[in-house]
Scaffold this motif. Sequence first.
Motif, short mmCIF file in Angstrom:
data_model
loop_
_atom_site.label_atom_id
_atom_site.label_comp_id
_atom_site.label_asym_id
_atom_site.label_seq_id
_atom_site.Cartn_x
_atom_site.Cartn_y
_atom_site.Cartn_z
N ALA A 1 30.57 32.82 36.86
CA ALA A 1 31.57 33.78 36.57
C ALA A 1 31.70 33.90 35.36
N GLN A 2 32.20 35.58 35.11
CA GLN A 2 32.43 35.26 32.99
C GLN A 2 33.78 35.04 33.19
N ALA A 3 33.98 33.83 31.84
CA ALA A 3 35.35 33.38 31.57
C ALA A 3 35.28 33.70 29.98
N PHE A 4 36.26 33.43 29.64
CA PHE A 4 36.70 33.89 27.91
C PHE A 4 37.16 34.78 27.17
N GLN A 5 35.44 35.90 27.84
CA GLN A 5 35.47 37.27 27.30
C GLN A 5 35.05 37.91 28.75
N PRO B 1 43.87 36.05 32.46
CA PRO B 1 44.38 34.71 33.71
C PRO B 1 43.73 34.45 34.71
N ASP B 2 42.68 36.05 35.12
CA ASP B 2 42.50 35.88 36.29
C ASP B 2 41.12 34.73 36.24
N GLN B 3 40.25 34.50 35.24
CA GLN B 3 38.53 33.77 35.20
C GLN B 3 38.59 32.86 35.96
N LEU B 4 37.63 32.90 36.05
CA LEU B 4 37.48 31.59 37.18
C LEU B 4 36.33 30.94 36.05
N ALA C 1 37.32 28.14 43.60
CA ALA C 1 36.99 28.18 42.17
C ALA C 1 37.77 27.91 41.43
N PRO C 2 37.67 27.77 40.65
CA PRO C 2 38.92 27.37 39.99
C PRO C 2 39.93 28.49 38.81
N LEU D 1 45.83 29.93 35.42
CA LEU D 1 46.72 30.04 36.33
C LEU D 1 46.67 28.57 36.97
N ARG D 2 45.95 27.58 36.40
CA ARG D 2 46.47 26.02 36.76
C ARG D 2 46.02 26.56 38.89
N GLN D 3 45.42 26.77 39.48
CA GLN D 3 44.82 27.80 39.89
C GLN D 3 43.56 26.88 41.08
N ILE D 4 43.65 27.03 42.58
CA ILE D 4 41.95 26.94 42.73
C ILE D 4 42.08 28.04 44.03
N VAL D 5 40.64 28.80 44.14
CA VAL D 5 41.36 30.14 45.18
C VAL D 5 39.23 30.04 46.22
#
Length: 251
Positions: free
Chosen positions: A1-5, A33-36, A49-50, A54-58
């Motif tokens: 998962a790609q996060a931050f960038q 906002p959709d980053q995992l 995955a978190p 968005l304070r979610q777990i999907v």
Amino acid sequence: AQAFQGDCLYEVDPALVKQPTKVLCGSGEKGFPDQLNGFDFGLDGMLYAPRPALRQIVRIDIATRTVTVVAKDLGGNPSSVEFDANGHLYASLGQGPVIRVDIETGAVTNVTTLPFSLDNMVFDNRGRLFVSNSDDGHVDRVLPATGSHRQLLKGGLIIPGGVAVLPQATGGDRVVVADLWRVATYNGLTGRLLDLDADFGAFGAVPGVTTTAADGEHVILSSWIAEAVTVWDPAANERVAVYGGFGLPLN
């Protein structure tokens, strides 16, 4: 998962022969906002995955590339999820709580609370949960049945970048260190920690700091993550000014 960038999910050939396959991507809007983040497969074959921002777990069906929200409006930014041997889902929230999540109803049960800035975690074959901290690098062991926990590895600086030296009013020097998610100030003679400004977390107003330079009683901080340069008052723990729009400020 790609996060931050970025906010894409990839499937990678373990042998690194085939090119990585893009499974799905989020909206791509600024801040991603959709980053995992740290994820785990469930017994049902789905990827859980978190979504920290968005304070979610999907739940992600890799075959159909569909995403379903399992839990939302969590009391913090989830950084990782992990299943135990019985298929129970646990999540770490960056603000400190470790929770258990019912994947059918989304109901949340608090297991324990650890120091701020939880990151990843893993179960051992005895059902003990080990949780890392991205703020200072320490590791805790948690017994999920009771919520009791013990620090196994002491923390400290984790990604020290720039260093600046400021005078102390009482004489001697203060050494200010940009440590990615925080700014640490030490006594220049003894090395004793004087102050810790944890105001540069991943979802802060100006996330991440990598270099610093002295500017009188202030320090100038650069952040390639936020593409910004900040003038920081370490005594008051507050921003004096923020300059944005840089491509990749490094020093």
